[in-house]
Design an enzyme around this catalytic site. Structure first.
Site, mmCIF file in Angstrom:
data_model
loop_
_atom_site.group_PDB
_atom_site.id
_atom_site.type_symbol
_atom_site.label_atom_id
_atom_site.label_comp_id
_atom_site.label_asym_id
_atom_site.label_seq_id
_atom_site.Cartn_x
_atom_site.Cartn_y
_atom_site.Cartn_z
ATOM 1 N N HIS A 148 -10.508 -7.462 -4.362
ATOM 2 C CA HIS A 148 -9.394 -5.623 -3.684
ATOM 3 C C HIS A 148 -10.362 -6.598 -1.982
ATOM 4 O O HIS A 148 -10.962 -7.629 -2.100
ATOM 5 C CB HIS A 148 -10.317 -5.098 -3.682
ATOM 6 C CG HIS A 148 -10.615 -3.596 -3.113
ATOM 7 N ND1 HIS A 148 -11.619 -3.755 -1.669
ATOM 8 C CD2 HIS A 148 -9.250 -3.069 -2.003
ATOM 9 C CE1 HIS A 148 -11.077 -2.762 -1.219
ATOM 10 N NE2 HIS A 148 -9.630 -2.309 -1.661
ATOM 11 N N LYS A 155 0.409 -1.424 0.168
ATOM 12 C CA LYS A 155 -0.295 0.283 0.205
ATOM 13 C C LYS A 155 0.947 1.401 0.038
ATOM 14 O O LYS A 155 1.435 1.284 0.764
ATOM 15 C CB LYS A 155 -0.981 0.133 1.043
ATOM 16 C CG LYS A 155 -1.669 1.552 1.486
ATOM 17 C CD LYS A 155 -2.595 1.303 0.010
ATOM 18 C CE LYS A 155 -3.788 0.132 0.590
ATOM 19 N NZ LYS A 155 -4.913 0.637 -0.214
#
Length: 431
Positions: free
Chosen positions: A327, A200
């Site tokens: 996701h 991330k």
């Protein structure tokens, strides 16, 4: 023997679950995050469970929606969407609003409804599977694989939440530089056997995140790598990062915000682009696919309205030659089980799915789902193949009841302001 599949009761239990101080471009995860556990009971005494977001805007829809289900058949899955359309959405929840984290673009009434329906659809499928003695994947047409591969979801991370903030301790340690990211990846591999890695991004300047990905490539040669800055970069910056990392990235996820920007990046790089931000409803597919903005769609049954809609999305992607994977947001074992069942039914699942589950130290199940070699085995037990731990559910619900409202809505920027009172949500592009 004929089974009575009439829904006789629906129970909604909002909870707060521990979350580590994981960093993203919006800020940092709160020490506790809201989830909603859905239980659907049938006249035959079967109970199905589901899970979705627990923020107030979802609870406001879930409560009247639950009341409408009593007396209907648990097998009436199509009817869930008709009922959802009858539930009014507070205009203040959608007018000009962007969801927390900006992960789904501009918030709409339909997006809110779909996230609510997803939890109920999973609960109904779980109950139906238990009543018929069939696993959920069989209700979806049957599995094409016996285990589903997941990737290690790496985050820049503080060692602890800010001093003075009530939180649960974790043993992951800090990761704020390339060495810390690599150490975190090694821990994920040792504990769970993951062989692909997603970082991330959007937290530090792109040069620092490029260095982290290169460090991962050196530490894990040949392993699939992804980088996701949540749309924090300009088109120009996205192209620079793609040029730097093109030889090591499996794909670059949402480098720029919105379909037009993604299309511009895609036209000028050979690095595949993935998204869970600009394609989150069926209405958003046409523009993205026509413009060639994305090469991989990261589905999320919490976004799309459940497991059957996820299958429909996968079929559309297959038709247009677009890859599909999954996701993940903060979730517990019920959602991981649901993800695994539907992923097992998708033929062209060529990328490991995302999952936050290793980050969650708490769960509402009697037995946590296990990763073996980075994969979760597909259960053949009736329904989802999971069971609620009533004591844990009650404990986490009590935490929600005791909260003064501060944590009942996820707000990463507010959590960051505890550490940095001057923090404001960065405008995009951030770099």
């Amino acid at each position: 023997m004929t089974r009575d599949l009439t829904i006789t009761a629906v129970h909604l239990t909002p909870i707060l679950v521990a979350d580590p101080p994981l960093l993203n471009t919006q800020g940092v995860h709160q020490p506790y995050t809201p989830r909603l556990i859905v239980e659907v009971e049938t006249a035959d005494g079967v109970t199905g469970v589901g899970e979705t977001y627990g923020d107030a805007k979802y609870l406001e829809l879930a409560r009247p929606f639950a009341a409408k289900l009593v007396g209907r058949q648990v097998s009436d899955l199509n009817g869930l969407f008709t009922l959802a359309d009858e539930v009014a959405v507070d205009s203040s929840r959608v007018f000009g609003q962007v969801d927390v984290g900006g992960l789904r673009g501009v918030q709409t009434a339909d997006k809110l409804r779909l996230s609510v329906v997803s939890g109920f659809e999973v609960a109904c499928l779980d109950a139906l599977g238990k009543a018929l003695g069939l696993p959920v994947h069989a209700l979806l047409g049957g599995k094409v694989r016996d285990a589903v591969e997941y990737s290690a979801y790496l985050f820049y991370k503080w060692a602890d939440h800010p001093e003075g903030v009530a939180s649960e301790k974790d043993d992951w340690g800090a990761a704020v530089d390339p060495a810390g990211v690599v150490a975190q990846a090694r821990a994920f591999t040792e504990r769970y056997g993951f062989t692909s890695f997603k970082l991330k991004g959007g937290v530090f300047p792109p040069e620092e995140e490029i260095a982290a990905v290169k460090a991962l490539a050196e530490a894990f040669p040949g392993h699939p790598l992804r980088l996701d800055p949540n749309g924090a970069w300009s088109v120009e910056t996205s192209l620079k990062v793609a040029a730097e990392l093109g030889d090591v990235l499996e794909y670059l996820e949402d480098p720029a915000l919105g379909t037009p920007a993604m299309a511009e990046v895609a036209a000028k790089t050979g690095v595949p682009l993935a998204t869970n931000m600009c394609v989150t409803t069926f209405a958003e597919i046409q523009e993205a696919f026509t413009k060639g903005a994305v090469q991989v769609v990261l589905s999320d049954h919490h976004y799309w309205g459940g497991l059957r809609n996820t299958q429909q999305l996968a079929a559309v992607c297959r038709t247009f030659g677009v890859g599909v994977s999954m996701h993940s947001n903060t979730h517990l074992g019920i959602s991981l089980a649901a993800m695994t069942h539907v992923a097992a039914t998708v033929p062209d699942l060529h990328h490991a799915c995302d999952s936050h589950y290793p980050w969650q130290s708490e769960d509402v199940l009697t037995e946590r789902l296990a990763f073996d070699g980075g994969k979760v085995a597909v259960s053949d037990a009736p329904g989802l193949g999971v069971a609620l731990d009533r004591e844990r559910l009650a404990f986490l619900h009590r935490r929600w009841l005791d909260d003064d409202g501060t944590l009942r809505d996820r707000d990463d920027a507010a959590a960051m302001r505890v550490a940095d009172p001057e923090w404001v949500t960065p405008s995009v592009p951030r770099w």
